[in-house]
Design an enzyme around this catalytic site. Structure first.
Site, PDB file in Angstrom:
ATOM      1  N   LYS A  40       8.163  -7.370  -9.152  1.00  0.00           N
ATOM      2  CA  LYS A  40       7.892  -6.579  -7.949  1.00  0.00           C
ATOM      3  C   LYS A  40       7.801  -7.494  -6.738  1.00  0.00           C
ATOM      4  O   LYS A  40       7.578  -8.696  -6.858  1.00  0.00           O
ATOM      5  CB  LYS A  40       6.642  -5.723  -8.098  1.00  0.00           C
ATOM      6  CG  LYS A  40       5.385  -6.477  -8.360  1.00  0.00           C
ATOM      7  CD  LYS A  40       4.239  -5.531  -8.651  1.00  0.00           C
ATOM      8  CE  LYS A  40       3.045  -6.360  -9.113  1.00  0.00           C
ATOM      9  NZ  LYS A  40       1.942  -5.565  -9.545  1.00  0.00           N
TER      10      LYS A  40
ATOM     11  N   ARG B 299       6.238   5.428   1.496  1.00  0.00           N
ATOM     12  CA  ARG B 299       5.077   6.298   1.640  1.00  0.00           C
ATOM     13  C   ARG B 299       4.987   6.730   3.096  1.00  0.00           C
ATOM     14  O   ARG B 299       5.368   5.984   3.998  1.00  0.00           O
ATOM     15  CB  ARG B 299       3.814   5.527   1.246  1.00  0.00           C
ATOM     16  CG  ARG B 299       2.536   6.312   1.302  1.00  0.00           C
ATOM     17  CD  ARG B 299       1.372   5.453   0.836  1.00  0.00           C
ATOM     18  NE  ARG B 299       0.144   6.227   0.798  1.00  0.00           N
ATOM     19  CZ  ARG B 299      -1.038   5.698   0.548  1.00  0.00           C
ATOM     20  NH1 ARG B 299      -1.154   4.403   0.290  1.00  0.00           N
ATOM     21  NH2 ARG B 299      -2.114   6.448   0.544  1.00  0.00           N
TER      22      ARG B 299
ATOM     23  N   LYS C  76       0.816  -1.217   0.000  1.00  0.00           N
ATOM     24  CA  LYS C  76       0.000   0.000   0.000  1.00  0.00           C
ATOM     25  C   LYS C  76       0.853   1.273   0.000  1.00  0.00           C
ATOM     26  O   LYS C  76       0.457   2.299   0.514  1.00  0.00           O
ATOM     27  CB  LYS C  76      -0.987   0.017   1.185  1.00  0.00           C
ATOM     28  CG  LYS C  76      -1.820  -1.250   1.331  1.00  0.00           C
ATOM     29  CD  LYS C  76      -2.433  -1.747   0.052  1.00  0.00           C
ATOM     30  CE  LYS C  76      -3.562  -0.920  -0.457  1.00  0.00           C
ATOM     31  NZ  LYS C  76      -4.056  -1.371  -1.762  1.00  0.00           N
ATOM     32  N   SER C  77       2.027   1.199  -0.619  1.00  0.00           N
ATOM     33  CA  SER C  77       2.935   2.349  -0.668  1.00  0.00           C
ATOM     34  C   SER C  77       2.989   3.025  -2.029  1.00  0.00           C
ATOM     35  O   SER C  77       3.894   3.810  -2.285  1.00  0.00           O
ATOM     36  CB  SER C  77       4.355   1.910  -0.280  1.00  0.00           C
ATOM     37  OG  SER C  77       4.412   1.549   1.052  1.00  0.00           O
ATOM     38  N   GLY C  78       2.082   2.706  -2.920  1.00  0.00           N
ATOM     39  CA  GLY C  78       2.099   3.306  -4.242  1.00  0.00           C
ATOM     40  C   GLY C  78       2.656   2.389  -5.307  1.00  0.00           C
ATOM     41  O   GLY C  78       3.122   2.841  -6.355  1.00  0.00           O
TER      42      GLY C  78
ATOM     43  N   SER D 246      -4.630   3.298   4.326  1.00  0.00           N
ATOM     44  CA  SER D 246      -4.824   2.470   3.140  1.00  0.00           C
ATOM     45  C   SER D 246      -4.714   0.981   3.466  1.00  0.00           C
ATOM     46  O   SER D 246      -5.512   0.157   2.999  1.00  0.00           O
ATOM     47  CB  SER D 246      -3.796   2.850   2.071  1.00  0.00           C
ATOM     48  OG  SER D 246      -3.970   2.085   0.915  1.00  0.00           O
TER      49      SER D 246
ATOM     50  N   HIS E 196       6.879  -7.268  -2.181  1.00  0.00           N
ATOM     51  CA  HIS E 196       6.601  -6.568  -0.932  1.00  0.00           C
ATOM     52  C   HIS E 196       7.437  -7.147   0.204  1.00  0.00           C
ATOM     53  O   HIS E 196       7.245  -6.796   1.360  1.00  0.00           O
ATOM     54  CB  HIS E 196       5.118  -6.685  -0.563  1.00  0.00           C
ATOM     55  CG  HIS E 196       4.200  -5.976  -1.497  1.00  0.00           C
ATOM     56  ND1 HIS E 196       4.343  -4.655  -1.843  1.00  0.00           N
ATOM     57  CD2 HIS E 196       3.106  -6.410  -2.168  1.00  0.00           C
ATOM     58  CE1 HIS E 196       3.385  -4.301  -2.679  1.00  0.00           C
ATOM     59  NE2 HIS E 196       2.621  -5.353  -2.889  1.00  0.00           N
TER      60      HIS E 196
END
Length: 180
Positions: A109, A133, A55-57, A141, A111
């Site tokens: 990608k 973020r 949820k960091s963009g 978020s 996480h």
């Protein structure tokens, strides 16, 4: 033992059973049993890795990276499923075997904390783009995300979630896991 069930009593048991602990870090269930294979994942010099806390963009960043690296038309990005173009290393689909076989340059990608990424990545064998973020925005978020997923079933209050977040409980994360 490196993997163990993590206990966090401030949320429903159903939510808690979804996570497990690996070397002191809480991870989602789909990572269970895959961490050694991820550590040994073959890295190519042409790889571009997008690494973010959830949820960091990530979505915005992956679209920018895809447009720049592929010379894609930005107007057409909205018409495609960009997630199919940038697989998540630790997700069950498409899976590590499929990601290994992608043609170069691969856009991947993750996480995961930096220390859990493939060991060859730590040698500077690829490009890594890290996005952060503001935690105040991120926690809102992340809370909404956990409440919206049937698989997570989080039913606690925002205040409980914030307390858990401040105590590294949705998932442990430490800035020193990322190189400067």
């Amino acid at each position: 033992m490196a993997e163990s069930e993590a206990e966090t009593p401030s949320t429903p048991g159903e939510f808690e059973s979804k996570y497990f602990e690996f070397h002191g870090v809480r991870l989602p269930p789909f990572c269970r049993g895959k961490m050694e294979e991820i550590a040994n994942f073959p890295v190519r010099p042409s790889d571009v890795w997008i690494v973010t806390y959830p949820k960091s963009g990530t979505s915005l960043l992956q679209e920018v990276v895809y447009v720049v690296s592929q010379g894609a038309d930005p107007d057409e990005i909205g018409l495609m499923n960009i997630d199919e173009q940038l697989p998540v290393l630790e997700y069950p689909q498409p899976g590590l075997d499929i990601i290994k076989e992608l043609t170069s340059p691969r856009l991947i990608k993750s996480h995961l904390p930096y220390r859990f990424l493939p060991s060859d990545l730590h040698n500077g064998d690829s490009k890594v783009i890290y996005m952060a973020r503001n935690p105040k925005d991120l926690v809102v978020s992340y809370y909404q995300f956990h409440r919206s997923l049937r698989t997570m079933s989080y039913r606690g209050t925002f205040q409980e979630f914030c307390r858990r977040f401040m105590n590294d409980k949705p998932r442990r994360w430490h800035p020193e896991n990322f190189p400067r």
